[in-house]
Structures are given as structure tokens and as C-alpha cells.
Design a protein around this motif. Structure first.
Motif, mmCIF file in Angstrom:
data_model
loop_
_atom_site.group_PDB
_atom_site.id
_atom_site.type_symbol
_atom_site.label_atom_id
_atom_site.label_comp_id
_atom_site.label_asym_id
_atom_site.label_seq_id
_atom_site.Cartn_x
_atom_site.Cartn_y
_atom_site.Cartn_z
ATOM 1 N N ARG A 119 2.779 37.668 -12.786
ATOM 2 C CA ARG A 119 3.941 37.348 -13.631
ATOM 3 C C ARG A 119 3.515 36.552 -14.856
ATOM 4 N NH1 ARG A 119 7.552 32.720 -11.851
ATOM 5 N NH2 ARG A 119 5.510 31.805 -12.115
ATOM 6 N N TYR A 138 4.739 43.914 -14.048
ATOM 7 C CA TYR A 138 6.008 43.672 -13.346
ATOM 8 C C TYR A 138 6.248 44.758 -12.297
ATOM 9 C CZ TYR A 138 7.142 40.146 -16.891
ATOM 10 O OH TYR A 138 7.138 39.045 -17.712
ATOM 11 N N LEU A 150 9.904 36.354 -6.162
ATOM 12 C CA LEU A 150 10.144 36.818 -7.535
ATOM 13 C C LEU A 150 10.941 38.114 -7.558
ATOM 14 C CD1 LEU A 150 6.612 36.178 -9.088
ATOM 15 C CD2 LEU A 150 8.685 34.821 -9.419
ATOM 16 N N ILE A 156 11.921 39.573 -11.415
ATOM 17 C CA ILE A 156 11.071 40.655 -11.913
ATOM 18 C C ILE A 156 11.920 41.740 -12.575
ATOM 19 C CG2 ILE A 156 9.415 42.446 -11.244
ATOM 20 C CD1 ILE A 156 8.335 39.508 -11.331
ATOM 21 N N GLN A 159 12.861 40.521 -15.980
ATOM 22 C CA GLN A 159 11.730 40.605 -16.903
ATOM 23 C C GLN A 159 11.456 42.046 -17.317
ATOM 24 O OE1 GLN A 159 10.420 38.053 -18.363
ATOM 25 N NE2 GLN A 159 11.589 36.612 -17.153
#
Length: 164
Positions: A119, A138, A150, A156, A159
Motif C-alpha cells: 500500500r 492495490y 486494508l 484498498i 484507493q
């Protein structure tokens, strides 16, 4: 009768600073690291000193101590390398940071460390405008570590959405 926030002492930093100073006197990791260099105690003290310096945003000095740490376990050693990489990132050396953190991820190869390393590298890639590389990391986290926090918290996915 107490008046809520008015009862909070104005100087909340002072006592903490005194506590930190007292702990420094009791356990001076930097001194132990230097005095017992080459021993297990000195090795751990180098790690503790480096982490404490990084927490204080003294990255150049933290790098010196973290570079001295030599561990070989599956959790602490990769986390130390991850911390070292983060220090290099804070000093502007992203290429060294990325290399160290990717090494840490591969060394750990476990759910407790690797997803966080990946990450952080993905975030550095994003800062450098490398959104394809960031998205790949990711996706790797989602695929290889689907039960990590995450992924479970949706971080994730958020992101990934931001880089696509």
C-alpha cells in the motif's frame, strides 16, 4: 461542579514532555545501541532508537540507526526495513524507499506486513503519477491478501477507485 473542558489543564504537552525526558534518562536506546554494538541488545536498541527518531520526524538520524539494525525474523525485520524505507521517502529518496519497502514486502510475505508495504509503495507510485503501477499493487493486495484489514475496511477499493 466540574465544567467539562474547562477542567483540562492548559499545558497538556508539558507533562508529556517531562515523561518522555524521564523515559529517555531511564532507557536511552541511542547510548545502548552504541555501547553494545554487535550484541542482541545493541541491535534491538538501534531499532528502538531509529523508530523513536522517525516518530519525532528526525528522519536522517533515524536512517542511521535503522541501517544498523540486523534482524532475521518474519515480522520485525521486514517492519524495520519498511520503517527505513519510509524514512527515505520522507527525505525525498523515493527510489531507495520503494526498493526497501518492496524488499520488506517480499521478505515478510505475510498478511501482517506485506499488504501495508505494498500500500505504501502504491501511494508513492501515485505521487509520482504512476497510476498503473499503483493500481497493480492495490489489485495484488486484494488478490493475495483478501482477508487483511486494508481490504476488509474498503481502503484498498477506495484507493483503486482514486487511481482509475
Amino acid at each position: 461542579m466540574p465544567d467539562g473542558y474547562k477542567d483540562v489543564p492548559e499545558d497538556t504537552v508539558g507533562p508529556r514532555a517531562l515523561m518522555v525526558a524521564a523515559l529517555d534518562e531511564i532507557f536511552n536506546a541511542k547510548e545502548i545501541s552504541e555501547e553494545y554494538s554487535g550484541t542482541k541488545a545493541g541491535n534491538l536498541a538501534a531499532l528502538y532508537a531509529g523508530l523513536a527518531l522517525a516518530k519525532q520526524e528526525m528522519y536522517e538520524e533515524a536512517i542511521e540507526y535503522l541501517e544498523d539494525y540486523d534482524g532475521d525474523d518474519a515480522i520485525i525485520a521486514p517492519k524495520a526495513k519498511h520503517a527505513l524505507g519510509n524514512c527515505y521517502a520522507h527525505t525525498g529518496n523515493n527510489s531507495k524507499a520503494i526498493s526497501l519497502i518492496l524488499d520488506a514486502a517480499e521478505e515478510a510475505n505475510n498478511e501482517a506486513v506485506t499488504p501495508y508495504c505494498l500500500r505504501d509503495v502504491a501511494a508513492m507510485y501515485e505521487q509520482e503519477g504512476k497510476s498503473v503501477e499503483a493500481a497493480e499493487l492495490y489489485e495484488r493486495i486484494k488478490t493475495e491478501y483478501p482477508t487483511c484489514a486494508l481490504v476488509a475496511t474498503g481502503e484498498i477499493d477506495r484507493q483503486l477507485n482514486s487511481v482509475k
